[in-house]
Scaffold this motif. Structure first.
Motif, PDB file in Angstrom:
ATOM      1  N   ALA A 181       0.823  -1.215   0.000  1.00 47.62           N
ATOM      2  CA  ALA A 181       0.000   0.000   0.000  1.00 47.62           C
ATOM      3  C   ALA A 181       0.855   1.263   0.000  1.00 47.62           C
ATOM      4  N   LEU A 182       1.943   1.260   0.766  1.00 45.32           N
ATOM      5  CA  LEU A 182       2.819   2.438   0.793  1.00 45.32           C
ATOM      6  C   LEU A 182       3.481   2.671  -0.559  1.00 45.32           C
ATOM      7  N   GLY A 183       3.847   1.601  -1.232  1.00 52.31           N
ATOM      8  CA  GLY A 183       4.554   1.728  -2.503  1.00 52.31           C
ATOM      9  C   GLY A 183       3.660   1.879  -3.710  1.00 52.31           C
ATOM     10  N   ALA A 184       2.359   1.692  -3.551  1.00 52.54           N
ATOM     11  CA  ALA A 184       1.446   1.718  -4.694  1.00 52.54           C
ATOM     12  C   ALA A 184       1.485   3.039  -5.453  1.00 52.54           C
ATOM     13  N   ALA A 185       1.568   4.143  -4.737  1.00 54.13           N
ATOM     14  CA  ALA A 185       1.541   5.462  -5.386  1.00 54.13           C
ATOM     15  C   ALA A 185       2.801   5.749  -6.200  1.00 54.13           C
ATOM     16  N   VAL A 186       3.876   5.049  -5.904  1.00 54.91           N
ATOM     17  CA  VAL A 186       5.147   5.316  -6.602  1.00 54.91           C
ATOM     18  C   VAL A 186       5.669   4.084  -7.344  1.00 54.91           C
ATOM     19  N   GLU A 187       4.837   3.081  -7.492  1.00 52.79           N
ATOM     20  CA  GLU A 187       5.269   1.794  -8.036  1.00 52.79           C
ATOM     21  C   GLU A 187       5.989   1.904  -9.377  1.00 52.79           C
ATOM     22  N   PHE A 188       5.488   2.698 -10.288  1.00 57.62           N
ATOM     23  CA  PHE A 188       6.097   2.819 -11.610  1.00 57.62           C
ATOM     24  C   PHE A 188       6.709   4.197 -11.839  1.00 57.62           C
ATOM     25  N   MET A 189       6.899   4.950 -10.776  1.00 58.22           N
ATOM     26  CA  MET A 189       7.425   6.312 -10.847  1.00 58.22           C
ATOM     27  C   MET A 189       8.958   6.285 -10.766  1.00 58.22           C
ATOM     28  N   PRO A 190       9.637   7.011 -11.648  1.00 65.28           N
ATOM     29  CA  PRO A 190      11.094   7.094 -11.533  1.00 65.28           C
ATOM     30  C   PRO A 190      11.500   7.727 -10.194  1.00 65.28           C
ATOM     31  N   ARG A 191      12.659   7.350  -9.686  1.00 74.03           N
ATOM     32  CA  ARG A 191      13.123   7.842  -8.386  1.00 74.03           C
ATOM     33  C   ARG A 191      13.143   9.361  -8.321  1.00 74.03           C
ATOM     34  N   ALA A 192      13.619  10.012  -9.382  1.00 71.36           N
ATOM     35  CA  ALA A 192      13.692  11.482  -9.391  1.00 71.36           C
ATOM     36  C   ALA A 192      12.305  12.098  -9.223  1.00 71.36           C
ATOM     37  N   GLU A 193      11.303  11.518  -9.867  1.00 75.75           N
ATOM     38  CA  GLU A 193       9.935  12.037  -9.740  1.00 75.75           C
ATOM     39  C   GLU A 193       9.383  11.791  -8.335  1.00 75.75           C
ATOM     40  N   THR A 194       9.698  10.634  -7.766  1.00 73.67           N
ATOM     41  CA  THR A 194       9.265  10.325  -6.402  1.00 73.67           C
ATOM     42  C   THR A 194       9.832  11.348  -5.429  1.00 73.67           C
ATOM     43  N   LEU A 195      11.123  11.631  -5.543  1.00 72.04           N
ATOM     44  CA  LEU A 195      11.761  12.598  -4.644  1.00 72.04           C
ATOM     45  C   LEU A 195      11.218  14.002  -4.874  1.00 72.04           C
ATOM     46  N   SER A 196      10.937  14.347  -6.127  1.00 68.59           N
ATOM     47  CA  SER A 196      10.376  15.666  -6.428  1.00 68.59           C
ATOM     48  C   SER A 196       8.979  15.824  -5.826  1.00 68.59           C
ATOM     49  N   TYR A 220       0.786   6.979   3.409  1.00 63.75           N
ATOM     50  CA  TYR A 220      -0.083   6.536   2.334  1.00 63.75           C
ATOM     51  C   TYR A 220      -0.430   7.706   1.423  1.00 63.75           C
ATOM     52  N   ALA A 221      -0.505   7.445   0.127  1.00 58.77           N
ATOM     53  CA  ALA A 221      -0.874   8.452  -0.862  1.00 58.77           C
ATOM     54  C   ALA A 221      -1.899   7.824  -1.799  1.00 58.77           C
ATOM     55  N   PRO A 222      -2.754   8.638  -2.393  1.00 54.50           N
ATOM     56  CA  PRO A 222      -3.774   8.090  -3.297  1.00 54.50           C
ATOM     57  C   PRO A 222      -3.145   7.260  -4.421  1.00 54.50           C
ATOM     58  N   ALA A 223      -3.735   6.115  -4.675  1.00 57.21           N
ATOM     59  CA  ALA A 223      -3.289   5.234  -5.757  1.00 57.21           C
ATOM     60  C   ALA A 223      -4.416   4.280  -6.112  1.00 57.21           C
ATOM     61  N   TYR A 224      -4.529   3.959  -7.348  1.00 52.92           N
ATOM     62  CA  TYR A 224      -5.521   2.987  -7.825  1.00 52.92           C
ATOM     63  C   TYR A 224      -6.947   3.331  -7.392  1.00 52.92           C
ATOM     64  N   GLY A 225      -7.246   4.609  -7.331  1.00 51.05           N
ATOM     65  CA  GLY A 225      -8.605   5.036  -7.012  1.00 51.05           C
ATOM     66  C   GLY A 225      -8.984   4.945  -5.545  1.00 51.05           C
ATOM     67  N   THR A 226      -8.013   4.689  -4.665  1.00 49.31           N
ATOM     68  CA  THR A 226      -8.309   4.679  -3.235  1.00 49.31           C
ATOM     69  C   THR A 226      -7.368   5.648  -2.537  1.00 49.31           C
ATOM     70  N   SER A 227      -7.701   6.016  -1.324  1.00 44.58           N
ATOM     71  CA  SER A 227      -6.862   6.958  -0.585  1.00 44.58           C
ATOM     72  C   SER A 227      -5.650   6.286   0.035  1.00 44.58           C
TER      73      SER A 227
END
Length: 66
Positions: A17-32, A42-49
């Motif tokens: 659940a913690l990684g869902a929001a950044v699963e396919f995000m490049p590291r630079a974008e995650t840090l930004s 937790y951050a919104p991902a897959y239509g859930t909070s």
């Protein structure tokens, strides 16, 4: 042993659940987006909070039967 099994599955679901929001995000974008520490809550991902995913739900289902 039952407690260890439950902790193993719960830890996996929390990480999922913690990684869902950044699963396919490049590291630079995650840090930004989330700052120098990366994602820490937790951050919104897959239509859930909270980023609930089907695989986590299926993995945890046996716990309700124990």
């Amino acid at each position: 042993m039952k407690d260890q099994y439950a902790a193993f599955l719960l830890g996996g679901a929390i990480g999922d659940a913690l990684g869902a929001a950044v699963e396919f995000m490049p590291r630079a974008e995650t840090l930004s987006r989330f700052g120098p520490e990366g994602i820490t809550d937790y951050a919104p991902a897959y239509g859930t909070s909270h980023g609930e995913k089907l695989l986590s739900s299926l993995a945890l289902w046996p716990l309700w039967r124990i």
